[in-house]
Design a protein around this motif. Sequence first.
Motif, PDB file in Angstrom:
ATOM      1  N   TYR A   1       0.882  -1.307   0.013  1.00  0.00           N
ATOM      2  CA  TYR A   1       0.051   0.082   0.118  1.00  0.00           C
ATOM      3  C   TYR A   1       0.819   1.276  -0.263  1.00  0.00           C
ATOM      4  O   TYR A   1       1.864   1.122   0.591  1.00  0.00           O
ATOM      5  CB  TYR A   1      -0.982   0.098   0.937  1.00  0.00           C
ATOM      6  N   SER A   2       0.245   2.304  -0.863  1.00  0.00           N
ATOM      7  CA  SER A   2       1.062   3.733  -0.785  1.00  0.00           C
ATOM      8  C   SER A   2       0.176   4.613  -0.362  1.00  0.00           C
ATOM      9  O   SER A   2      -1.135   4.546  -0.118  1.00  0.00           O
ATOM     10  CB  SER A   2       1.516   3.835  -2.080  1.00  0.00           C
ATOM     11  N   TYR A   3       0.557   5.800  -0.118  1.00  0.00           N
ATOM     12  CA  TYR A   3      -0.234   6.945   0.286  1.00  0.00           C
ATOM     13  C   TYR A   3       0.333   8.238  -0.615  1.00  0.00           C
ATOM     14  O   TYR A   3       1.426   8.171  -1.227  1.00  0.00           O
ATOM     15  CB  TYR A   3       0.111   7.331   1.605  1.00  0.00           C
ATOM     16  N   TYR A   4      -0.702   9.300  -0.749  1.00  0.00           N
ATOM     17  CA  TYR A   4      -0.392  10.271  -1.645  1.00  0.00           C
ATOM     18  C   TYR A   4      -0.794  11.321  -0.669  1.00  0.00           C
ATOM     19  O   TYR A   4      -2.504  11.285  -0.691  1.00  0.00           O
ATOM     20  CB  TYR A   4      -0.840  10.019  -2.967  1.00  0.00           C
ATOM     21  N   SER A   5      -0.400  12.336  -0.192  1.00  0.00           N
ATOM     22  CA  SER A   5      -1.037  13.523   0.693  1.00  0.00           C
ATOM     23  C   SER A   5      -0.494  14.920   0.197  1.00  0.00           C
ATOM     24  O   SER A   5       0.602  15.133  -0.105  1.00  0.00           O
ATOM     25  CB  SER A   5      -0.323  13.319   2.086  1.00  0.00           C
ATOM     26  N   HIS A   6      -1.611  15.709   0.405  1.00  0.00           N
ATOM     27  CA  HIS A   6      -1.420  17.085  -0.103  1.00  0.00           C
ATOM     28  C   HIS A   6      -1.676  17.909   1.405  1.00  0.00           C
ATOM     29  O   HIS A   6      -2.781  17.903   1.912  1.00  0.00           O
ATOM     30  CB  HIS A   6      -2.241  17.446  -0.861  1.00  0.00           C
ATOM     31  N   TYR A   7      -0.540  18.659   1.750  1.00  0.00           N
ATOM     32  CA  TYR A   7      -0.576  19.672   2.772  1.00  0.00           C
ATOM     33  C   TYR A   7      -0.954  20.838   2.316  1.00  0.00           C
ATOM     34  O   TYR A   7      -0.174  21.354   1.724  1.00  0.00           O
ATOM     35  CB  TYR A   7       0.777  19.413   3.602  1.00  0.00           C
ATOM     36  N   VAL A   8      -1.697  21.800   3.168  1.00  0.00           N
ATOM     37  CA  VAL A   8      -2.054  23.042   2.863  1.00  0.00           C
ATOM     38  C   VAL A   8      -2.157  23.887   3.979  1.00  0.00           C
ATOM     39  O   VAL A   8      -2.751  23.461   4.774  1.00  0.00           O
ATOM     40  CB  VAL A   8      -3.366  23.279   1.937  1.00  0.00           C
ATOM     41  N   LYS A   9      -1.309  24.872   4.203  1.00  0.00           N
ATOM     42  CA  LYS A   9      -1.246  25.571   5.437  1.00  0.00           C
ATOM     43  C   LYS A   9      -2.355  26.809   5.213  1.00  0.00           C
ATOM     44  O   LYS A   9      -2.073  27.435   4.247  1.00  0.00           O
ATOM     45  CB  LYS A   9       0.176  26.230   5.773  1.00  0.00           C
ATOM     46  N   ARG A  10      -3.410  27.073   6.343  1.00  0.00           N
ATOM     47  CA  ARG A  10      -3.927  28.379   6.211  1.00  0.00           C
ATOM     48  C   ARG A  10      -3.989  28.833   7.824  1.00  0.00           C
ATOM     49  O   ARG A  10      -3.999  27.978   8.655  1.00  0.00           O
ATOM     50  CB  ARG A  10      -5.550  27.700   6.151  1.00  0.00           C
ATOM     51  N   LYS A  11      -3.428  29.833   7.818  1.00  0.00           N
ATOM     52  CA  LYS A  11      -3.220  30.499   9.015  1.00  0.00           C
ATOM     53  C   LYS A  11      -2.220  29.818   9.675  1.00  0.00           C
ATOM     54  O   LYS A  11      -1.052  29.364   9.287  1.00  0.00           O
ATOM     55  CB  LYS A  11      -4.471  30.782   9.929  1.00  0.00           C
TER      56      LYS A  11
END
Length: 170
Positions: free
Chosen positions: A115-125
Amino acid sequence: MRTLVFIILLFVAAMSFATMSIAEDNRSVEDFFRETMNDMEYLTYKDPDFGYTFNYPSFFEKEKVDGYGVGHVQYAYHNGDVNLVMECKVIPDSVMKGKKSDFIQQGIVENMEDYSYYSHYVKRKNLYYILTLYYPTGFKKGIYRMFTNVQKWNPDASQYSKKLQLKLHR
């Protein structure tokens, strides 16, 4: 007699046509999944506390996971050897010291080599919104549309209350 022969020939022709119409599907599960995903309808989840949104395939179901707190949700599809999970969570930026404000991270799931993962991190404040897709590694081509959704994801986080922010920092 001619009528009987005609009926028998008609019956044989109909059976032959029916047999050819119900041909066995020899596609791999990955190929079948890829073709199905092309026309898949997506639904939108909106978090009631933080206001972020994300799209998930309509056949995914919301899962209740013990220990998940405010701003954390998971949708999944489980069928035999196929397990796909989309998880979204909100964490304080203090946990992610030294990271960029918007980035993608991908890799193999620890202790689950298939199994693999694909993550998107977005910073708000001072919070990070994280959308992650967990998938069988062999399905990468079949779920391309889901990768695109994660990659282009914008949480569109509305104003959140200071109370919720304090809960996360505890």
